[in-house]
Design a protein around this motif. Structure first.
Motif, PDB file in Angstrom:
ATOM      1  N   HIS A  24       0.828  -1.202   0.000  1.00 14.94           N
ATOM      2  CA  HIS A  24       0.000   0.000   0.000  1.00 14.94           C
ATOM      3  C   HIS A  24       0.866   1.258   0.000  1.00 14.94           C
ATOM      4  N   VAL A  25       1.944   1.252   0.789  1.00  9.93           N
ATOM      5  CA  VAL A  25       2.825   2.428   0.828  1.00  9.93           C
ATOM      6  C   VAL A  25       3.487   2.634  -0.524  1.00  9.93           C
ATOM      7  N   LEU A  45       5.646   7.206   4.477  1.00 10.01           N
ATOM      8  CA  LEU A  45       6.971   6.668   4.793  1.00 10.01           C
ATOM      9  C   LEU A  45       7.220   6.626   6.293  1.00 10.01           C
ATOM     10  N   ALA A  46       6.700   7.623   7.013  1.00 10.30           N
ATOM     11  CA  ALA A  46       6.854   7.624   8.472  1.00 10.30           C
ATOM     12  C   ALA A  46       6.158   6.420   9.090  1.00 10.30           C
ATOM     13  N   LEU A  47       4.945   6.144   8.615  1.00  4.11           N
ATOM     14  CA  LEU A  47       4.217   4.980   9.113  1.00  4.11           C
ATOM     15  C   LEU A  47       4.939   3.694   8.749  1.00  4.11           C
ATOM     16  N   LEU A  48       5.438   3.635   7.537  1.00  5.28           N
ATOM     17  CA  LEU A  48       6.180   2.449   7.099  1.00  5.28           C
ATOM     18  C   LEU A  48       7.431   2.240   7.944  1.00  5.28           C
ATOM     19  N   ARG A  49       8.075   3.326   8.350  1.00  4.11           N
ATOM     20  CA  ARG A  49       9.297   3.203   9.167  1.00  4.11           C
ATOM     21  C   ARG A  49       9.002   2.499  10.485  1.00  4.11           C
ATOM     22  N   CYS A  50       7.841   2.811  11.094  1.00  3.61           N
ATOM     23  CA  CYS A  50       7.473   2.133  12.336  1.00  3.61           C
ATOM     24  C   CYS A  50       7.179   0.659  12.103  1.00  3.61           C
ATOM     25  N   ALA A  74      15.017   4.663  -5.408  1.00  2.00           N
ATOM     26  CA  ALA A  74      15.533   5.751  -4.579  1.00  2.00           C
ATOM     27  C   ALA A  74      14.810   7.069  -4.847  1.00  2.00           C
ATOM     28  N   GLN A  75      14.449   7.332  -6.112  1.00  2.59           N
ATOM     29  CA  GLN A  75      13.820   8.610  -6.408  1.00  2.59           C
ATOM     30  C   GLN A  75      12.450   8.752  -5.766  1.00  2.59           C
ATOM     31  N   LEU A  76      11.814   7.633  -5.408  1.00  2.00           N
ATOM     32  CA  LEU A  76      10.480   7.699  -4.828  1.00  2.00           C
ATOM     33  C   LEU A  76      10.496   8.141  -3.379  1.00  2.00           C
ATOM     34  N   VAL A  77      11.573   7.889  -2.661  1.00  2.00           N
ATOM     35  CA  VAL A  77      11.627   8.267  -1.250  1.00  2.00           C
ATOM     36  C   VAL A  77      12.226   9.653  -1.038  1.00  2.00           C
TER      37      VAL A  77
END
Length: 224
Positions: A24-25, A45-50, A74-77
């Motif tokens: 989903h991310v 991305l913050a949610l994915l990091r957790c 890499a370009q997506l983040v």
């Protein structure tokens, strides 16, 4: 929720949930969004990091790791200067806020233990706190991130700043709040808290949460 360790979930369920969350991310990152949703990638991305931090602690295979089933070019983040580092830096505290009314501006405010208030006009703090972009015409979300939470109490407020809908269609707005601390639970395990609150007055700034960080890193969330 299964990824984050709901009681009763087995490893296979949590693995499938992890893969679904990452998928989903990735979809959020590759989608071309309307201008009013610009930088929505940062909250995702913050949610994915957790989620990835929890996976590393509990042995769930990370599909975004080298050799995993998914990959993030890499370009997506690199959607914002702060976003590209989110997948690598430690993330000790995440406060995530969304709402259910389109064309509505709800602002996330976090008062840190020092008394410093982090919000759209003061988006970064001396202890490393950061608020994402101010979404003024959508559903949010807005997030507060902090790599290393300092001891003390964090006051979380939601401000109903404005609605851009015709007055006849504007009623109360339901705000959704997730608080996550990858090592803030018992014995250093992840802590997650979910709750909702109703806002029904324009310009109202309502205290919605209190997040207490103990000297041992344990995080407790309670109503104000």
């Amino acid at each position: 929720a299964l990824v984050l360790g709901v009681a009763g979930a087995d490893d296979a369920q949590r693995q499938r949930a992890m893969e679904k969350a990452c998928s989903h991310v990735k979809e959020v990152l590759v989608t071309r969004w309307a201008e009013r949703f610009r930088e929505v990638e940062y909250p995702a991305l913050a949610l994915l990091r957790c989620v990835r931090a929890h996976a590393a602690q509990t042995g769930i295979h990370d599909p975004l790791s080298e050799g995993g089933a998914l990959s993030l070019p890499a370009q997506l983040v690199a959607c914002t200067p702060a976003a590209s580092a989110l997948l690598e830096i430690p993330l000790g505290l995440l406060i995530w806020m969304g709402w259910d009314t389109d064309n509505t501006d709800i602002d996330l405010h976090v008062v840190e233990p020092s008394g410093n208030e982090v919000y759209y006009s003061n988006p970064s703090s001396a202890i490393g706190g950061h608020i994402s972009r101010d979404f003024t015409q959508g559903y949010g979300p807005e997030v507060y991130t902090l790599a290393k939470p300092v001891k003390g109490e964090y006051l979380v407020k939601a401000k109903y700043f404005a609605s851009h809908q015709p007055s006849a269609t504007t009623g109360t707005t339901s705000v959704v709040l997730w608080t996550m601390a990858p090592r803030g639970g018992v014995y250093g395990r992840p802590m997650i808290d979910f709750r909702t609150v109703r806002l029904d007055a324009h310009k109202e700034k309502l205290e919605v949460l209190r997040v207490k960080v103990a000297s041992d890193g344990k995080v407790v969330v309670r109503a104000p």
